[in-house]
Design a protein around this motif. Structure first.
Motif, PDB file in Angstrom:
ATOM      1  N   THR B 145     -14.132 -64.908  12.189  1.00 55.17           N
ATOM      2  CA  THR B 145     -13.876 -66.401  12.367  1.00 55.17           C
ATOM      3  C   THR B 145     -15.353 -66.905  11.706  1.00 55.17           C
ATOM      4  O   THR B 145     -16.500 -67.049  12.117  1.00 55.17           O
ATOM      5  N   ALA B 147     -16.595 -70.487   9.741  1.00 54.46           N
ATOM      6  CA  ALA B 147     -16.441 -72.463  10.017  1.00 54.46           C
ATOM      7  C   ALA B 147     -18.091 -72.818   8.004  1.00 54.46           C
ATOM      8  O   ALA B 147     -18.649 -71.630   8.144  1.00 54.46           O
ATOM      9  N   HIS B 171     -12.332 -72.434   9.281  1.00 63.46           N
ATOM     10  CA  HIS B 171     -12.468 -73.916   9.951  1.00 63.46           C
ATOM     11  C   HIS B 171     -12.999 -74.811   8.974  1.00 63.46           C
ATOM     12  O   HIS B 171     -14.068 -74.313   8.268  1.00 63.46           O
ATOM     13  N   VAL B 173     -15.596 -77.988   9.586  1.00 63.48           N
ATOM     14  CA  VAL B 173     -15.986 -79.966  10.415  1.00 63.48           C
ATOM     15  C   VAL B 173     -16.817 -80.371   9.336  1.00 63.48           C
ATOM     16  O   VAL B 173     -16.811 -80.520   8.524  1.00 63.48           O
ATOM     17  N   HIS B 204     -11.478 -80.336  11.068  1.00 60.81           N
ATOM     18  CA  HIS B 204     -11.944 -80.442  12.077  1.00 60.81           C
ATOM     19  C   HIS B 204     -12.458 -82.145  12.135  1.00 60.81           C
ATOM     20  O   HIS B 204     -13.749 -81.984  10.934  1.00 60.81           O
ATOM     21  N   LYS B 207     -16.180 -84.535  13.842  1.00 65.07           N
ATOM     22  CA  LYS B 207     -17.109 -84.366  14.779  1.00 65.07           C
ATOM     23  C   LYS B 207     -18.579 -84.345  14.902  1.00 65.07           C
ATOM     24  O   LYS B 207     -18.908 -83.895  13.900  1.00 65.07           O
ATOM     25  N   THR B 209     -21.731 -82.189  15.539  1.00 65.32           N
ATOM     26  CA  THR B 209     -22.572 -81.006  15.758  1.00 65.32           C
ATOM     27  C   THR B 209     -23.384 -81.660  16.556  1.00 65.32           C
ATOM     28  O   THR B 209     -24.286 -82.206  16.207  1.00 65.32           O
ATOM     29  N   GLY B 220     -21.033 -69.813  17.856  1.00 67.01           N
ATOM     30  CA  GLY B 220     -20.638 -71.197  18.022  1.00 67.01           C
ATOM     31  C   GLY B 220     -21.036 -72.476  17.529  1.00 67.01           C
ATOM     32  O   GLY B 220     -22.450 -72.689  17.497  1.00 67.01           O
ATOM     33  N   SER B 227     -16.413 -81.045  22.843  1.00 62.27           N
ATOM     34  CA  SER B 227     -15.499 -79.786  22.554  1.00 62.27           C
ATOM     35  C   SER B 227     -16.420 -78.605  22.093  1.00 62.27           C
ATOM     36  O   SER B 227     -17.478 -78.857  21.294  1.00 62.27           O
ATOM     37  N   LEU B 229     -16.489 -74.923  19.497  1.00 59.26           N
ATOM     38  CA  LEU B 229     -15.359 -74.481  18.874  1.00 59.26           C
ATOM     39  C   LEU B 229     -16.682 -72.330  18.085  1.00 59.26           C
ATOM     40  O   LEU B 229     -17.212 -72.708  18.191  1.00 59.26           O
ATOM     41  N   GLU B 230     -15.502 -71.740  18.831  1.00 60.18           N
ATOM     42  CA  GLU B 230     -16.821 -70.818  18.691  1.00 60.18           C
ATOM     43  C   GLU B 230     -16.566 -70.087  17.429  1.00 60.18           C
ATOM     44  O   GLU B 230     -15.348 -69.853  16.948  1.00 60.18           O
ATOM     45  N   LEU B 231     -17.011 -69.026  16.711  1.00 58.04           N
ATOM     46  CA  LEU B 231     -17.484 -68.577  15.219  1.00 58.04           C
ATOM     47  C   LEU B 231     -18.416 -67.830  16.002  1.00 58.04           C
ATOM     48  O   LEU B 231     -19.152 -66.941  16.172  1.00 58.04           O
TER      49      LEU B 231
END
Ligand code: SRM
Ligand SMILES: Cc1cc2nc3c(=O)[nH]c(=O)nc-3n(C[C@H](O)[C@H](O)[C@H](O)COP(=O)(O)OP(=O)(O)OC[C@H]3O[C@@H](n4cnc5c(N)ncnc54)[C@H](O)[C@@H]3O)c2cc1C
Ligand code: SF4
Ligand code: FES
Lengths: 127, 831
Positions: B145, B147, B171, B173, B204, B207, B209, B220, B227, B229-231
């Motif tokens: 995964t 991002a 993803h 962000v 997304h 967001k 961060t 992540g 929230s 997001l795992e990556l």
């Protein structure tokens, strides 16, 4: 051409033959095409440009991606002065058969050799 | 007198362009370049293509040799650390010193990395240099995964790069409420998001961060809204920071927000120091694109030659290169009512969004946004930049004229002569048309060499082509696609000439209709014409065949060849499978099931080809023509013999069709498909011809394409029986073989055809040209004279001899061929 003819006379006098390597017979190389010969640990591409009545030889290695392939390339000419050339079968980079210069705009240079034809035999001058 | 020194700091895109521009104008100066990166300037704009196959060499803008030839001293891998303005000397990291008369700062910019806790962790990257990409590549192999932080232009590009690196999940962000906040509006962003989702990029928005999680390595992202997001890896693309550090250090004026201040001549606060490219701040603006940087390079070079040229700001219109989605914005994209009238066209089904902003008097185009279909970009941009008066129905600009068909490219010719067509190289319409008229340039390649137009980002190439053709047409010149420098004829003209004169070999064609000694373009084209007309064995004239046709196999990495036996319709018996296995084992070949429902055997030595083929032929196989511009496969689905939905026997029909057209030489390769019902498991609609079973017979589709520009095939006949289907196919294929340009697939051939599918259908089904009988007859001749060329080759000792690597040592194989091991099979050594 004149150089080749001179050489031919000289070879008959067999003064130069030390530098001449017997590569193959003329009919080993397809008309208007190329073939590869082994010289010690090297590979040399020989071209039988029947249409022009000329013979050329270059290194067989395409400098672009180091592929032993130029002898399998297609030959032709380019420009108004009909520069004889070969196109590598891999990515179609083209090289002058006379000077070895890359005609596709890259900075590559092929080694070229003088070819001498005598009595159905193809000789390459090694320096 | 010694030459004055011009020292250039930074060997990036703009620094290199400056060198080109300066030496083109004068040889008065000695140029010395310092670059911090270890390699010569490369094309950063196409950096992402490094992930899909381009090499460093492909991306290079120049060569060391070029610098040597032009007597420019180039110091790579050595950053300038200090500028001593009093003594006019620069000091470098490695301890060199160099005096200057003029100093050019072309230091570019660095990615901006926001101050989020955890940015130093392993697995967090930026995206600017080849080194960055190498690091990402090395890390990516263990990641699933990924991002990107930042949904701007570069962020999306980085997202695509993660996809290319093989992430299963990617993803994007973004802090703002929409993607590309500087280029497109909310509605456009929404549509783009949908398109990206199809590419497997999840977006997304809104967001913020708050931290990057993980011990030493990233695991992540945690957001302010709680929230997570795992990556496994993250690319930061949150904007750029001009590299003004050495300028600041020596006291030049820099902005508090970054950027070396320059005037319209690119001079900094010290007259002998100039700044260009992304490090320069002109009127509070950093120009983060290459075209304005090139313009700055030209302005700076002009100043040094006392040529009066000023930088006047630059248009920031952009077109994103993301494969699969067109996104463009131009002029004033955001101006809105009541300051203008906006026309918006949205097709959520097809994923197209277009907006144009028009002045309230309806006369001028102010700007706009294009998503999903940006074909009109170049023309719209020109309309804005040149203040062209709009037509009465400006919506035609984005919807296309819906009345009679407008002549292609007509609009381009109405541009003023000083319209900038190629902004990377600053080439105007006048220069392009001038080159056509005065220097007889008739091709895009020629134009690239002559004016450099189209050699930068390449975005203007379609327009350059239209201009060339438009100028030729205006001057009453007949536009045709001539084959190459040796023939002044198009493929179709040459075909007619060869046919009428019954010429059977290449040399005679060249003597009669051409000049020079031929080349790698016309030889295979003529070979294909001759094969299509006379169906003679192609090996009889082996040296005019493309290398693959000459050796009846595809040349692959390392100089070995692949072997693809024909497996009609994809149907094969266990016995034949066993033979393929045995042969592969005996000659140590890599085997793979292809996308065309057959088996490819890779890694064959040239000299093994004849023996491999003789074994395959003994077992009943034939050449699969995988090397030829000819019929490849007719894909089938299992059909009514097994499938509970099958209406007819699609396998039998696919085999019949494949056997009929096998070996047919054509302008490009041909593929077919036969599906047993509308579920279309054979994907027939993506093929050059597709046949789909109906309750009453077959539907026939033509001119589909997979590949890089997929296009669905179009229906030309419904509910026809087998014989009619074959009849139409005979006509269709022969018509294509007779009339298409070399290397044009059926889809492209159709796209260029006047009258389009309606015309084609009329020719094939209604015989509107009265040539159907001829076409069928020619096809019958072809079908009746087919022979397997591999069979002919192995039976002829002279031809067999051609497959030796060394003519003077026929028993020896090429010693440079090397394999590596992979998953218990062989693989070609990387190049
Ligand atoms: C082996 C195979 C990939 C695989 O492992 O599955 C393959 C391999 C090659 N493809 Fe393909 N293509 C293969 C299926 C496809 C398909 C899928 C299909 O046929 O259903 C497509 C998309 C469908 C289409 O053509 O419309 C496909 C679209 C291309 C293209 C792009 C054509 C286009 O119109 O955009 C090229 C490039 C070209 O032909 O100029 C290409 C070119 C090539 C070449 C010839 C590139 C080269 O010169 O080396 C590869 C030769 C491999 C070899 O040495 O045998 N291959 N290629 C597939 C062989 C099928 C077969 O049995 O003959
Ligand atoms: C992934 C990506 C995609 C892009 N896509 C586009 C696009 O589609 N269209 C577009 O127009 N633009 C695009 N750009 C932007 C474009 O690449 C830049 O505008 C352009 O490269 C700027 O050129 P430059 O010479 O100013 O800076 P750079 O190309 O960055 O060159 C500056 C060079 O100076 C060196 N340097 C810095 N300080 C020193 C020092 N002290 N001593 C010695 N050397 C130093 C740096 O190492 C660098 O090599 C893209 C950029 C990236 C990263
Ligand atoms: S097989 Fe086809 S898609 Fe795959 S790398 Fe070769 S040409 Fe490209
Ligand atoms: S290997 Fe010869 S052109 Fe690429």
């Amino acid at each position: 051409m004149s150089e080749i003819i001179d050489l031919k006379q000289e070879i008959q006098k067999s003064t130069l033959s030390a530098n001449l390597f017997f590569a193959c017979y003329t009919d080993d190389v397809p008309q208007n095409g190329g073939a590869c010969v082994k010289y010690k640990d090297d590979q040399i591409a020989i071209f039988n440009f029947t249409r022009r009545g000329e013979w050329f030889a270059t290194q067989n290695l395409c400098p672009h991606k180091q592929q032993m392939a130029l002898s399998r390339g297609m030959i032709g000419s380019s420009g108004d002065d009909c520069e004889p050339k070969v196109a590598c079968p891999f990515h179609k980079k083209t090289f002058s058969l006379k000077t070895g210069e890359c005609l596709s705009g890259d900075d590559y240079q092929l080694k070229t050799y003088l070819v001498v034809i005598n009595d159905g035999k193809v000789f390459i001058k090694i320096d | 007198m010694a030459k004055k020194n011009v020292v250039i700091i930074g060997n990036g895109m703009v620094g290199h362009k400056f060198c080109e521009k300066l030496i083109a104008k004068t040889d008065e100066y000695q140029l010395v370049v310092f670059g911090e990166e270890p390699r010569i300037a490369y094309d950063r704009v196409h950096l992402s293509s490094y992930f899909d196959g381009k090499t460093i060499e492909d991306l290079s803008l120049s060569t060391i040799g070029w610098y040597q030839e032009n007597n420019i001293q180039l110091h790579l891998g050595d950053a300038v650390t200090e500028i001593n303005r009093t003594d006019k000397i620069v000091h470098t990291h490695s301890g060199k010193t160099q005096s200057y008369d003029y100093l050019i700062l072309a230091t570019g910019s660095a990615p901006f990395v926001p101050n989020i806790p955890g940015v130093e962790k392993d697995g967090v990257f930026v995206y600017r240099t080849i080194e960055d990409l190498d690091k990402m590549k090395a890390h990516a192999s263990k990641c699933k995964t990924g991002a990107v932080l930042g949904g701007g232009l570069l962020g999306l590009e980085a997202g695509k790069a993660l996809l290319d690196l093989g992430m299963q999940e990617t993803h994007i962000v973004e802090f703002a409420s929409r993607l590309m906040p500087r280029q497109i509006d909310d509605a456009g962003s929404k549509l783009l998001q949908g398109k990206l989702a199809q590419l497997n990029l999840q977006v997304h928005l809104n967001k913020n961060t708050s931290s990057i999680m993980g011990e030493n390595e990233i695991t992540g992202l945690a957001f302010a809204d709680g929230s997570v997001l795992e990556l496994d890896m993250l690319v930061i693309s949150a904007g750029i920071r001009p590299r003004d550090e050495i300028a600041k250090l020596c006291g030049l004026e820099v902005s508090s927000r970054g950027g070396i201040m320059v005037n319209e001549f690119m001079q900094t606060s010290d007259e002998s120091i100039l700044a260009i490219g992304e490090c320069a701040l002109f009127k509070s603006m950093i120009y983060g694109l290459v075209a304005p940087g090139y313009e700055m390079a030209d302005v700076a070079a002009s100043l040094l030659c006392n040529i009066d040229k000023q930088f006047k700001g630059f248009d920031m219109s952009t077109k994103l290169k993301l494969i699969g989605v067109d996104v463009a914005s131009f002029g004033d994209a955001f101006i809105s009512e009541p300051d203008c009238t906006s026309i918006i066209f949205e097709d959520t089904h097809k994923g197209i969004y277009k907006r144009i902003n028009i002045s309230n008097d309806g006369k001028q185009l102010l700007g706009g946004i294009l998503i999903g279909d940006a074909d009109a970009y170049n023309m719209l941009l020109q309309t804005v930049n040149n203040k062209i008066i709009l037509p009465p129905n400006p919506e035609d600009l984005i919807l296309g004229s819906r009345g009679g068909a407008a002549a292609e490219g007509a609009g381009v010719m109405s541009l003023p002569d000083d319209a900038l067509i190629c902004s990377c190289e600053a080439v105007t319409k006048g220069a392009i048309c001038g080159a056509v008229i005065e220097q007889d340039i008739t091709t895009v390649d020629g134009m690239k060499k002559c004016t450099k137009a189209g050699t930068g980002c390449g975005g203007c190439v379609p327009m350059v082509k239209d201009l060339i053709n438009g100028t030729l047409a205006e001057n009453g010149k007949y536009i045709k696609n001539v084959l190459c420098e040796h023939f002044d004829y198009s493929r179709q003209e040459l075909l007619d000439l060869i046919k009428m004169n019954k010429i059977k070999n290449y040399d005679q064609v060249l003597d009669t209709f051409g000049k020079g000694d031929g080349c790698e373009t016309c030889k295979p084209a003529v070979a294909s014409i001759l094969a299509g007309l006379w169906n003679d064995l192609i090996l009889k004239q082996d040296t005019i065949q493309d290398s693959n046709d000459r050796f009846l196999a595809n040349i692959q990495k390392g100089g070995t060849y692949s072997v693809v036996p024909r497996i009609p319709g994809g149907e094969i018996t266990p016995d034949k499978l066993i033979v393929i296995g045995q042969v592969a084992k005996e000659y140590n070949l890599y085997t793979k099931i292809t996308g065309g429902q057959r088996i490819d055997l890779f890694g064959a030595h040239l000299s093994d080809l004849p023996i491999i083929w003789s074994k395959l032929i003994d077992a009943g196989f034939e050449s699969g023509h995988a090397y030829g511009k000819s019929l490849r496969t007719v894909k089938s689905c299992v059909g009514s013999t097994w499938c509970r939905f099958g209406l007819h026997d699609s396998v039998s029909f696919a085999i019949e069709v494949e056997d009929r057209y096998k070996g047919l030489r054509s302008p490009h390769k041909l593929k077919g498909g036969v599906s047993g019902c509308i579920r279309e498991c054979a994907e027939a609609q993506s093929k050059d011809f597709g046949i789909i079973a109906t309750e009453k017979g077959w539907n026939l589709f033509v001119c589909g394409n997979g590949g890089s520009k997929p296009q669905h095939a179009q229906l030309i006949a419904t509910d026809i029986d087998n014989a009619t289907c074959i009849k139409y196919l005979d006509r269709f294929l022969m018509f294509y073989v007779r009339t298409a340009d070399p290397l044009t697939r059926t889809a492209t051939w159709l796209n260029k055809m006047d009258g389009g599918i309606a015309y084609l259908k009329n020719v094939i089904v209604n015989d509107s040209l009265g040539i159907a009988a001829d076409l069928e007859e020619e096809m019958a001749f072809f079908v009746n004279t087919y022979t397997c060329e591999w069979k002919a080759a192995i039976e002829n000792p002279e031809m067999r001899k051609r497959f030796n690597h060394f003519v003077n040592a026929p028993e020896e194989k090429d010693p440079t061929v090397k394999f590596e091991e992979m998953r218990t099979q062989i693989k070609a050594e990387a190049w």
